[in-house]
Design an enzyme around this catalytic site. Structure first.
Site, PDB file in Angstrom:
ATOM      1  CG  PHE A 138      -1.758   1.227   1.367  1.00  0.00           C
ATOM      2  CD1 PHE A 138      -2.750   1.521   0.441  1.00  0.00           C
ATOM      3  CD2 PHE A 138      -1.551   2.120   2.415  1.00  0.00           C
ATOM      4  CE1 PHE A 138      -3.528   2.664   0.555  1.00  0.00           C
ATOM      5  CE2 PHE A 138      -2.332   3.261   2.548  1.00  0.00           C
ATOM      6  CZ  PHE A 138      -3.317   3.527   1.602  1.00  0.00           C
ATOM      7  CD  GLN A 139      -0.576   6.058   0.929  1.00  0.00           C
ATOM      8  OE1 GLN A 139       0.107   6.217   1.942  1.00  0.00           O
ATOM      9  NE2 GLN A 139      -1.550   6.896   0.611  1.00  0.00           N
TER      10      GLN A 139
ATOM     11  CG  MET B 191       3.271  31.731 -24.315  1.00  0.00           C
ATOM     12  SD  MET B 191       3.901  33.341 -24.906  1.00  0.00           S
ATOM     13  CE  MET B 191       4.835  33.874 -23.476  1.00  0.00           C
TER      14      MET B 191
END
Length: 554
Positions: free
Chosen positions: A112-113, A465
């Site tokens: 996890f993560q 731009m």
């Protein structure tokens, strides 16, 4: 003494005289944040998003000259730093990112993560390392600060597994290693450079961000006086030479001045100091400075002969190089070259080239007139960035902070927070409405800390731009550049606890800015401008600097 890994990190930060950290907590750095609780001398700024924590650490570093520090947790916390790290890498900014990762036993298991953040950031860091053993932790942190600041500065990432932060190990205090400039130049290099300069009749000094990093602005001024030579700067070099000096010819490059372009094309010696010759400066490299010999001074040997071939090269810290070079230079007294430069400045004044940007110019100039003299300016990226470079009078190094190499929209607000925290000075972040909407949540961070930040929005309801390029080169096919966001900027400011000002008439500029700067805490000032105000001069991409467009009006 025995400390947890998290405490060792905090002690190492104290060793390095770190006073501020930016970041966002999470599961794998919870021990680090627990340790932070016991170190009130280290100020932590909790941002709304890790990307802006990285930008804030970047802005802190650019404004103070000290390395910026950022914390993030594993997985998305770490990957959210990536744009900020890349921004710092492209502009050679010293930063130390400390991230958490899953426990050593869970690495490589799609936990996890979990993310291989060292693998992700190899191309955008000066150095990175994952620490899996507590005995490696203090050396890794100390090395990170040394590498970030030595030679050509840049970001360093230290990834620490969770078991290291909660485990215990021995910690012995150490003094920070002195930052050394390991110059590679020889006496012969200096002698050859001095001879080339002394023989030149039309030298042109070309200054980049390396001069600011080396704190060599005084030496550059002495060089200009001794050579009686004009000086130009890249976007990253602005402030290394005072804009008020008569020898200054304006910025060089795609949106630089005609005078600087003429100097590049007509000089006989181009003296490049701490600049890397990016294509936004040179455009068509095969037609850049074709009448000149090139003397390239840079701390990074990889930059020399990378983009432009050098006839003379000196590898070393700009201050050290100039200190060695200046005593060998003859005072130039012939004013013919500078008279030619003054003629070009009279013939191609910037006022003539900015007819389509009259109101942006008046807005920026009115703001600077009302601002405290030592105000620090940050920008987002777009038309407003180039107008800022053209119209602000930047007199000192570290006074203009902007994303040059990566061109990161959303950079300015985080950078403004870092600059305000680091210096305590008034900061103005000049933004377009497109960039502003990428980072507006950080207003609440600025409000919580009552930072002296003004966000000046040049609101044209388009991505200006890109629209300008669509207008010039894509038959006015304005695909996805019309924003027309229905944002009420004054109400938004009030909702976040800031102060909002709306300027729609030129006659209101002076009074509105005076009132805005009198307010304590964050202020949003929104000024409406026309969607077809253009940034000029402009060199179309890939064309020689001589093909500069000065005017779109017939």
């Amino acid at each position: 003494m025995k400390l947890t890994g998290a405490q060792i990190i905090m002690e190492c930060l104290k060793e390095q005289n770190v006073d501020t950290v930016f970041g966002f907590p999470g599961g794998t750095v919870i021990a680090l944040y627990n340790a932070l609780y016991d170190y009130p001398e280290i100020n932590h700024i909790l941002t709304c998003h890790e990307q802006h924590a990285a930008h804030a650490a970047d802005g802190y570093a650019r404004a103070t000259g000290k390395p910026g520090v950022v914390f993030a947790t594993s997985g998305p916390g770490a990957t959210n730093l990536v744009t900020g790290i890349a921004t710092a890498y492209m502009d050679s900014v010293p930063m130390v990112a400390i991230t958490g990762n899953v426990e050593k036993k869970n690495l490589g298991k799609d936990s996890f993560q979990e993310i291989d953040i060292t693998g992700v950031t190899i191309p955008i860091t000066k150095h990175n390392v994952i620490v899996k053993e507590i005995e490696d932790l203090a050396p890794a942190i100390r090395e990170a600060f040394y590498i970030a600041q030595s030679g050509r500065p840049g970001p360093v990432l230290v990834d620490v597994t969770k078991d290291v932060t909660v485990g215990e190990g021995e910690y012995t205090p150490e003094k920070p290693k002195a930052i050394e400039h390991k110059n590679a130049f020889s006496e012969d290099d200096i002698k050859a450079a001095a001879e080339a300069i002394n023989e030149s009749k039309k030298p042109f000094i070309f200054v980049g961000g390396g001069v600011i990093a080396a704190e060599a602005e005084q030496e550059v001024k002495e060089l200009a006086e001794k050579l009686n030579a004009p000086v130009t700067m890249t976007l990253m070099g602005m402030g290394a030479f005072p804009a008020s000096d008569m020898k200054y010819t304006g910025m060089v490059g795609m949106h630089g001045t005609k005078t600087s372009a003429m100097c590049v094309s007509n000089c006989d010696l181009l003296i490049a100091i701490g600049a890397r010759f990016s294509e936004r400066v040179t455009s068509d490299r095969t037609k850049f400075a074709t009448q000149a010999k090139v003397l390239h001074i840079d701390v990074d040997p990889a930059e020399i002969n990378k983009n432009i071939s050098a006839d003379y090269e000196v590898t070393g810290n700009a201050k050290d190089v100039l200190d060695a070079l200046l005593p060998q230079l003859e005072q130039k007294t012939d004013g013919t070259w500078m008279e030619q430069v003054r003629h070009w400045k009279r013939s191609y004044p910037l006022d003539r080239a900015t007819r389509n940007a009259r109101f942006p110019k008046k807005i920026i100039q009115a703001m600077q007139e009302a601002a405290p003299e030592d105000t620090v300016f940050t920008t987002e990226v777009g038309q407003h960035q180039m107008w800022s470079a053209q119209f602000l009078k930047i007199e000192h190094p570290r006074q203009l902070i902007t994303s040059g190499g990566l061109g990161t929209m959303g950079f300015g607000m985080g950078a403004a927070m870092g600059a305000a925290v680091g210096t305590g000075k008034q900061v103005v972040n000049i933004a377009g409405d497109g960039s502003f909407h990428m980072n507006l949540q950080e207003i609440v961070t600025a409000v919580k800390h009552q930072l002296p930040i003004m966000i000046l929005i040049l609101n044209n309801n388009v991505l200006g731009m890109v629209r300008q390029w669509q207008k010039l080169f894509f038959d006015k096919r304005y695909s996805q550049t019309t924003l027309n966001n229905p944002t009420d900027y004054v109400k938004l400011a009030e909702a976040f606890g800031a102060y909002g000002v709306d300027i729609s008439d030129e006659k209101d500029l002076k009074g509105a800015f005076k009132k805005a700067f009198a307010h304590k805490g964050p202020v949003i000032v929104k000024c409406d401008i026309h969607e077809d105000e253009n940034v000029l001069p402009m060199v179309p991409g890939g064309q020689p600097l001589d093909n500069i467009i000065l005017d779109l009006e017939k």
